[in-house]
Design a protein around this motif. Structure first.
Motif, PDB file in Angstrom:
ATOM      1  N   THR A  37       0.842  -1.192   0.000  1.00  0.00           N
ATOM      2  CA  THR A  37       0.000   0.000   0.000  1.00  0.00           C
ATOM      3  C   THR A  37       0.874   1.238   0.000  1.00  0.00           C
ATOM      4  O   THR A  37       1.865   1.310   0.737  1.00  0.00           O
ATOM      5  N   PHE A  38       0.515   2.219  -0.819  1.00  0.00           N
ATOM      6  CA  PHE A  38       1.256   3.476  -0.886  1.00  0.00           C
ATOM      7  C   PHE A  38       0.275   4.626  -0.745  1.00  0.00           C
ATOM      8  O   PHE A  38      -0.709   4.706  -1.470  1.00  0.00           O
ATOM      9  N   VAL A  40      -0.122   8.557  -1.168  1.00  0.00           N
ATOM     10  CA  VAL A  40       0.496   9.679  -1.871  1.00  0.00           C
ATOM     11  C   VAL A  40       0.083  10.976  -1.179  1.00  0.00           C
ATOM     12  O   VAL A  40      -1.105  11.301  -1.084  1.00  0.00           O
ATOM     13  N   ARG A  70       4.457  12.119  -4.963  1.00  0.00           N
ATOM     14  CA  ARG A  70       4.297  11.369  -6.212  1.00  0.00           C
ATOM     15  C   ARG A  70       5.633  10.882  -6.761  1.00  0.00           C
ATOM     16  O   ARG A  70       5.706   9.801  -7.369  1.00  0.00           O
ATOM     17  N   LEU A  73       6.364   7.708  -5.147  1.00  0.00           N
ATOM     18  CA  LEU A  73       5.517   6.638  -5.692  1.00  0.00           C
ATOM     19  C   LEU A  73       6.158   6.050  -6.941  1.00  0.00           C
ATOM     20  O   LEU A  73       6.208   4.822  -7.103  1.00  0.00           O
ATOM     21  N   ILE A 203       2.642  -2.730  -6.195  1.00  0.00           N
ATOM     22  CA  ILE A 203       1.812  -1.922  -5.312  1.00  0.00           C
ATOM     23  C   ILE A 203       0.358  -2.238  -5.673  1.00  0.00           C
ATOM     24  O   ILE A 203      -0.079  -1.982  -6.789  1.00  0.00           O
ATOM     25  N   ALA A 206      -3.344   1.991  -3.763  1.00  0.00           N
ATOM     26  CA  ALA A 206      -2.852   3.374  -3.752  1.00  0.00           C
ATOM     27  C   ALA A 206      -3.903   4.257  -3.097  1.00  0.00           C
ATOM     28  O   ALA A 206      -5.086   4.186  -3.437  1.00  0.00           O
ATOM     29  N   LEU A 228      -2.029   5.143 -13.310  1.00  0.00           N
ATOM     30  CA  LEU A 228      -2.638   4.432 -12.185  1.00  0.00           C
ATOM     31  C   LEU A 228      -3.800   3.551 -12.625  1.00  0.00           C
ATOM     32  O   LEU A 228      -4.084   2.541 -11.985  1.00  0.00           O
ATOM     33  N   LEU A 234      -2.091  -3.112  -9.726  1.00  0.00           N
ATOM     34  CA  LEU A 234      -2.769  -2.163  -8.846  1.00  0.00           C
ATOM     35  C   LEU A 234      -4.270  -2.432  -8.890  1.00  0.00           C
ATOM     36  O   LEU A 234      -4.933  -2.179  -9.889  1.00  0.00           O
ATOM     37  N   ILE A 237      -7.742   1.808  -5.713  1.00  0.00           N
ATOM     38  CA  ILE A 237      -7.349   3.211  -5.593  1.00  0.00           C
ATOM     39  C   ILE A 237      -8.378   3.909  -4.723  1.00  0.00           C
ATOM     40  O   ILE A 237      -9.575   3.891  -5.039  1.00  0.00           O
TER      41      ILE A 237
END
Length: 310
Positions: A37-38, A40, A70, A73, A203, A206, A228, A234, A237
């Motif tokens: 998990t990231f 931003v 970013r 990321l 990842i 996000a 993204l 991914l 989001i």
């Protein structure tokens, strides 16, 4: 192959709710999901502040997501590729573009100005702006030259701008060629690589805790949205925003950028009841000596505090 992904909008009534949403998202992570998990955030300082907030509120919860702006990321996504290309620094990119500018001048596209080091940085900023909007150098050259060429024969200013456009286009093409031959990438090349290569440990989640450009100086760009919504791996989001921000036009832009966004859901995916207005209570001491103050604006409030101190 494009990974199916879920895009949610998590609205909060105010900044306190905004922070609580980020805390709740972190609380839901476990050992298997935290590393994928990231979050931003606008800046590195904001990442440090959020980390302190999470440490203060989640003392008994050991799992933390990756947090950063970013640029961080991009670094995290690139580092997880099987054969990650080297991501150039800002100084290296300026050096490559300076070489491209010299080649453009020598190849017959001289600039109508003297190329100084400070101008190289501005040229790079212009290149980034064009690419982050999802445009290419060919688009830049075609659109500007098409506007300027009809007037260049009779307008000296238009002729200078046309020469400038041709020089910039030639310098940008030389810059991209140098990157391709050197095997390194900038963030724009990174997007291409990330969209075409799958990571063994991607990842998967996000959390977007920033706004969009140009309305947020540290926000995400149209090219980031494309990346993204297309990169493999991914699957989720989450976009966090306050109601005031959404009502100021951000919600309409989100609907255009993320066409499959889910609105009005809570963290468990259930329909929410909407953002309730926050209530304010006035607590008056029992002594009977309490005073209530009313101010026209923040400046009037500061002046009143100063008068009472005196």
């Amino acid at each position: 192959m494009i990974t199916p992904r879920r895009i949610r909008l998590l609205g909060s009534p105010d900044l306190a709710g905004y922070r609580s949403t980020l805390v709740d998202l972190t609380r839901a992570l476990d050992a298997s999901t935290a590393d994928d998990t990231f979050v931003v955030v606008p800046t590195t300082a904001a990442a440090e502040q959020l980390t302190r907030t999470l440490d203060a509120r989640l003392r008994d919860h050991a799992h933390r997501p990756h947090i950063g702006p970013r640029a961080a990321l991009y670094g995290a996504l690139i580092s997880r590729l099987p054969e990650p290309p080297r991501l150039l620094t800002g100084f290296e990119r300026e050096a490559v573009l300076a070489a491209g500018a010299r080649e453009a001048e020598e190849s017959g596209s001289p600039p109508p100005f003297h190329v100084r080091p400070a101008l190289i940085a501005e040229m790079l900023a212009l290149y980034d702006h064009v690419r982050r909007l999802g445009r290419t150098v060919e688009d830049f050259d075609r659109l500007l030259a098409g506007e300027l060429e009809p007037a260049a024969e009779s307008d000296r200013g238009a002729a200078q701008l046309l020469d400038q456009t041709r020089f910039l286009s030639a310098a940008f093409r030389a810059y991209e060629l140098h990157l391709q031959e050197g095997g390194s990438v900038d963030e724009h090349g990174a997007r291409t690589v990330l969209s075409s290569q799958a990571s063994a440990k991607p990842i998967r989640h996000a959390v977007i805790a920033i706004g969009d450009r140009p309305f947020d100086a540290d926000g995400y760009w149209p090219a980031d949205v494309t990346m993204l919504t297309n990169i493999p791996g991914l699957g989720s989001i989450d976009i966090v925003a306050t109601r005031n921000t959404l009502d100021a036009g951000y919600l309409d832009r989100l609907r255009l950028a993320f066409v499959e966004i889910e609105e009005g859901t809570d963290l468990q995916g259930r329909p929410s009841e909407g953002a309730a207005a926050t209530s304010t209570s006035l607590f008056v001491p029992d002594s009977g000596e309490a005073q209530a103050f009313s101010y026209r604006d923040r400046e009037d409030e500061l002046e009143g505090v100063a008068r009472r101190i005196k």
